[in-house]
Write a protein that holds these residues in place. Structure first.
Motif, PDB file in Angstrom:
ATOM      1  N   LEU A 181      66.918  42.043   0.894  1.00  0.00           N
ATOM      2  CA  LEU A 181      65.608  43.368   0.983  1.00  0.00           C
ATOM      3  C   LEU A 181      66.175  43.528  -0.805  1.00  0.00           C
ATOM      4  CD1 LEU A 181      63.560  44.265   2.909  1.00  0.00           C
ATOM      5  CD2 LEU A 181      65.324  46.139   3.643  1.00  0.00           C
ATOM      6  N   ASP A 182      65.262  43.453  -1.373  1.00  0.00           N
ATOM      7  CA  ASP A 182      64.918  43.647  -2.796  1.00  0.00           C
ATOM      8  C   ASP A 182      64.264  44.618  -2.740  1.00  0.00           C
ATOM      9  OD1 ASP A 182      65.424  42.894  -5.942  1.00  0.00           O
ATOM     10  OD2 ASP A 182      62.855  42.571  -5.587  1.00  0.00           O
ATOM     11  N   GLY A 183      64.439  45.168  -4.286  1.00  0.00           N
ATOM     12  CA  GLY A 183      63.803  46.249  -4.532  1.00  0.00           C
ATOM     13  C   GLY A 183      64.086  47.926  -3.289  1.00  0.00           C
ATOM     14  N   SER A 184      65.014  47.663  -2.859  1.00  0.00           N
ATOM     15  CA  SER A 184      65.212  48.563  -0.794  1.00  0.00           C
ATOM     16  C   SER A 184      65.234  49.673  -2.043  1.00  0.00           C
ATOM     17  CB  SER A 184      67.123  48.201  -0.485  1.00  0.00           C
ATOM     18  OG  SER A 184      68.109  47.903  -2.080  1.00  0.00           O
ATOM     19  N   SER A 185      66.087  50.620  -2.823  1.00  0.00           N
ATOM     20  CA  SER A 185      65.676  51.925  -3.379  1.00  0.00           C
ATOM     21  C   SER A 185      64.421  51.927  -2.711  1.00  0.00           C
ATOM     22  CB  SER A 185      65.997  52.073  -4.634  1.00  0.00           C
ATOM     23  OG  SER A 185      65.379  51.105  -5.550  1.00  0.00           O
ATOM     24  N   ASN A 186      63.147  51.917  -2.176  1.00  0.00           N
ATOM     25  CA  ASN A 186      61.841  52.093  -1.970  1.00  0.00           C
ATOM     26  C   ASN A 186      61.597  51.734  -0.790  1.00  0.00           C
ATOM     27  OD1 ASN A 186      60.646  52.611  -5.236  1.00  0.00           O
ATOM     28  ND2 ASN A 186      60.815  50.044  -5.169  1.00  0.00           N
ATOM     29  N   ILE A 227      57.932  47.011 -16.474  1.00  0.00           N
ATOM     30  CA  ILE A 227      59.428  47.305 -17.422  1.00  0.00           C
ATOM     31  C   ILE A 227      59.967  48.404 -17.215  1.00  0.00           C
ATOM     32  CG2 ILE A 227      58.321  47.389 -19.636  1.00  0.00           C
ATOM     33  CD1 ILE A 227      60.151  46.358 -21.169  1.00  0.00           C
ATOM     34  N   ASN A 228      60.669  49.185 -17.291  1.00  0.00           N
ATOM     35  CA  ASN A 228      61.435  50.400 -17.095  1.00  0.00           C
ATOM     36  C   ASN A 228      61.830  51.224 -18.664  1.00  0.00           C
ATOM     37  OD1 ASN A 228      62.189  52.607 -16.495  1.00  0.00           O
ATOM     38  ND2 ASN A 228      63.517  52.118 -14.697  1.00  0.00           N
ATOM     39  N   GLU A 229      59.965  51.696 -18.708  1.00  0.00           N
ATOM     40  CA  GLU A 229      60.137  52.302 -20.086  1.00  0.00           C
ATOM     41  C   GLU A 229      61.240  53.519 -20.390  1.00  0.00           C
ATOM     42  OE1 GLU A 229      55.950  51.787 -20.464  1.00  0.00           O
ATOM     43  OE2 GLU A 229      56.805  52.046 -23.000  1.00  0.00           O
ATOM     44  N   ARG A 239      51.933  48.818 -15.458  1.00  0.00           N
ATOM     45  CA  ARG A 239      52.429  49.417 -14.118  1.00  0.00           C
ATOM     46  C   ARG A 239      54.101  48.459 -13.463  1.00  0.00           C
ATOM     47  NH1 ARG A 239      48.190  51.070 -14.459  1.00  0.00           N
ATOM     48  NH2 ARG A 239      46.402  50.930 -13.127  1.00  0.00           N
ATOM     49  N   TYR A 240      54.487  49.517 -12.465  1.00  0.00           N
ATOM     50  CA  TYR A 240      55.714  49.340 -12.843  1.00  0.00           C
ATOM     51  C   TYR A 240      55.619  49.965 -11.121  1.00  0.00           C
ATOM     52  CZ  TYR A 240      61.685  48.497 -13.553  1.00  0.00           C
ATOM     53  OH  TYR A 240      61.896  47.981 -13.052  1.00  0.00           O
ATOM     54  N   ILE A 241      56.307  49.440 -10.259  1.00  0.00           N
ATOM     55  CA  ILE A 241      56.823  49.221  -9.379  1.00  0.00           C
ATOM     56  C   ILE A 241      58.864  49.847  -8.886  1.00  0.00           C
ATOM     57  CG2 ILE A 241      56.797  49.560  -6.830  1.00  0.00           C
ATOM     58  CD1 ILE A 241      54.491  47.876  -7.333  1.00  0.00           C
ATOM     59  N   GLY A 282      71.635  42.327 -18.644  1.00  0.00           N
ATOM     60  CA  GLY A 282      70.155  42.867 -17.809  1.00  0.00           C
ATOM     61  C   GLY A 282      70.602  42.718 -16.354  1.00  0.00           C
ATOM     62  N   LYS A 283      69.680  43.196 -15.433  1.00  0.00           N
ATOM     63  CA  LYS A 283      70.443  43.864 -14.322  1.00  0.00           C
ATOM     64  C   LYS A 283      69.608  42.637 -13.297  1.00  0.00           C
ATOM     65  CE  LYS A 283      69.036  47.323 -10.800  1.00  0.00           C
ATOM     66  NZ  LYS A 283      68.254  48.170 -10.058  1.00  0.00           N
ATOM     67  N   ILE A 284      68.554  41.735 -13.322  1.00  0.00           N
ATOM     68  CA  ILE A 284      67.998  40.633 -12.651  1.00  0.00           C
ATOM     69  C   ILE A 284      69.095  39.454 -12.043  1.00  0.00           C
ATOM     70  CG2 ILE A 284      65.947  39.124 -12.282  1.00  0.00           C
ATOM     71  CD1 ILE A 284      65.381  41.932 -11.585  1.00  0.00           C
TER      72      ILE A 284
HETATM   73  P1  AFP Z   1      67.709  47.517  -6.009  1.00  0.00           P
HETATM   74  O1  AFP Z   1      67.143  46.382  -5.140  1.00  0.00           O
HETATM   75  O2  AFP Z   1      68.116  47.752  -5.872  1.00  0.00           O
HETATM   76  O3  AFP Z   1      65.910  47.986  -5.654  1.00  0.00           O
HETATM   77  O4  AFP Z   1      67.040  47.022  -7.317  1.00  0.00           O
HETATM   78  C1  AFP Z   1      65.719  45.952  -7.172  1.00  0.00           C
HETATM   79  C2  AFP Z   1      65.274  45.426  -8.746  1.00  0.00           C
HETATM   80  O5  AFP Z   1      66.647  44.669  -8.762  1.00  0.00           O
HETATM   81  C3  AFP Z   1      64.370  45.099  -8.501  1.00  0.00           C
HETATM   82  O6  AFP Z   1      63.851  44.608  -8.125  1.00  0.00           O
HETATM   83  C4  AFP Z   1      63.654  45.982 -10.232  1.00  0.00           C
HETATM   84  O7  AFP Z   1      62.789  45.160 -10.104  1.00  0.00           O
HETATM   85  C5  AFP Z   1      64.906  46.574 -10.644  1.00  0.00           C
HETATM   86  O8  AFP Z   1      65.623  46.037  -9.450  1.00  0.00           O
HETATM   87  C6  AFP Z   1      64.800  48.122 -10.442  1.00  0.00           C
HETATM   88  O9  AFP Z   1      65.201  48.463 -11.816  1.00  0.00           O
HETATM   89  P2  AFP Z   1      65.336  49.934 -12.316  1.00  0.00           P
HETATM   90  O10 AFP Z   1      65.042  51.289 -11.281  1.00  0.00           O
HETATM   91  O11 AFP Z   1      66.461  50.239 -13.209  1.00  0.00           O
HETATM   92  O12 AFP Z   1      64.688  49.598 -13.324  1.00  0.00           O
END
Ligand code: AFP
Length: 354
Positions: A133-138, A225-227, A258-260, A288-290
């Motif tokens: 579940l990617d982007g789970s903070s959403n 991108i997360n600006e 555009r950054y979701i 990086g984070k990915i």
């Molecule tokens: P989560 O699954 O922890 O929400 O992370 C999602 C993610 O790996 C990727 O899907 C997003 O693009 C990126 O992190 C968002 O990261 P930032 O909040 O640092 O911009």
């Protein structure tokens, strides 16, 4: 067709359904594209799509859990989010463990590799890596999230491999894809012969071919991108982003931001419309984070199959030698012209005031 009584047997709706191609039908029709035993991959993709349907159902229920507080032991916000992450992980692991094709699973939700017991005498031949579940903070703000998967064949002669023995470069993937749980739910996948997208029709519970032979536009005007991290980017990236923001009719600038914050959702939009997704190194995330193995590689496989490009800023993502299941990488992924341009800025070949 007419019955003896003269009644017409073919109703318009039945006729219409003949035009539909379900994911299963499509995979079976295209078995010849696959260079290994085709039936195994068919089963594996079927298992993935089944888990995706279950996760889709649960994701759709998440809001209701929030409002109704359905069970006594579920407390709302953070807990719901965590529960869904784990639920998705469990669904995919169960689905992939049933068929007998898979011997090892790597998931973002679990530090260690998951060994799958053979379903019969012969051990599974595939390794599946996934972000359930990617982007789970959403989740708790009702924004699109997704599942990302990557499939490798385990080299012959390794009946009981460890994860370290079977980690391979992204170019060796035999299949990769993602599911986006959005305004509609879609499954997009490739086995190395183009990219096809399927939309879930909830009324019949089937993924239906809706986006055949997807191609990413060569150039786009969207950057993702997360600006907020601007101050800690390398100088070449700062210059590139400033260059994108300048008015210039000849190159359609300024481009659109555009950054979701959901890789799957940002990537999917850019795949359809043209654009670039960037998650660079920054002060908090020096690599990086990915995650390379279950985020960057599968998306890079898809984008290249769709005619796009993916790099860590220097080298193609698909050529990065993996060192561990959960390693991170910077990523620049999307339309060829945009990724090529950002590489020029990163190498210093193109300049602009930051
Ligand atoms: P989560 O699954 O922890 O929400 O992370 C999602 C993610 O790996 C990727 O899907 C997003 O693009 C990126 O992190 C968002 O990261 P930032 O909040 O640092 O911009």
């Amino acid at each position: 067709m007419i019955e003896e009584t003269g009644r017409r047997l073919e109703e318009p709706a039945r006729h219409w359904s003949r035009k539909l191609r379900t994911l299963e039908q499509f995979v079976i029709e295209r078995q010849g594209d696959f260079r290994h035993e085709a039936g195994e991959l068919t089963r594996l993709l079927y298992d993935i799509s089944l888990a995706a349907k279950v996760v889709n159902r649960d994701v759709n229920k998440a809001g209701l859990v929030d409002i109704l507080g359905v069970t006594d032991d579920q407390n709302v916000h953070g807990e719901v989010q965590k529960t869904l992450d784990i639920l998705a992980h469990n669904e995919f692991v169960h689905a992939l463990s049933r068929g007998g094709e898979v011997c090892l699973i790597g998931s973002e939700e679990q530090e260690e590799a998951i060994r799958v017991e053979p379903n019969g005498a012969v051990p599974g031949k595939y390794l599946v890596l996934l972000d359930p579940l990617d982007g789970s903070s959403n989740i708790d703000v009702n924004v699109s999230i997704g599942t990302i998967f990557s499939v490798y064949r385990v080299p012959d002669g390794l009946p009981d491999p460890t994860m370290d023995q079977v980690l391979q470069v992204g170019a060796d993937q035999v299949a990769a894809g993602y599911v986006i749980y959005g305004s509609s739910t879609m499954l997009v996948y490739s086995t190395g012969r183009g990219v096809n997208g399927f939309t879930l029709d909830p009324s019949i519970g089937e993924f239906i071919l809706s986006h055949p032979d997807l191609k990413i536009p060569q150039r786009g005007v969207i950057y993702s991108i997360n600006e907020g991290n601007y101050n800690s980017w390398e100088i070449g990236l700062k210059k590139y982003i400033k260059w994108l923001q300048v008015e210039d009719a000849a190159t359609n600038r300024p481009y659109t931001a555009r950054y979701i914050g959901s890789l799957v959702a940002d990537f999917h939009r850019n795949l359809l419309k043209g654009g670039i997704y960037i998650y660079p190194a920054n002060a908090r995330n020096p690599d990086g984070k990915i995650r390379l193995m279950y985020e960057a590689n599968p998306m890079a496989f898809i984008v290249e199959q769709a005619g796009g490009m993916a790099t860590n800023g220097h080298d193609p993502i698909l050529e990065i030698e993996p060192t561990s299941l959960h390693q991170c990488t910077p990523i620049y992924i999307g339309s060829v012209d945009m990724v090529t341009r950002v590489k020029r800025f990163l190498s210093g070949a193109q300049d602009f005031p930051a």
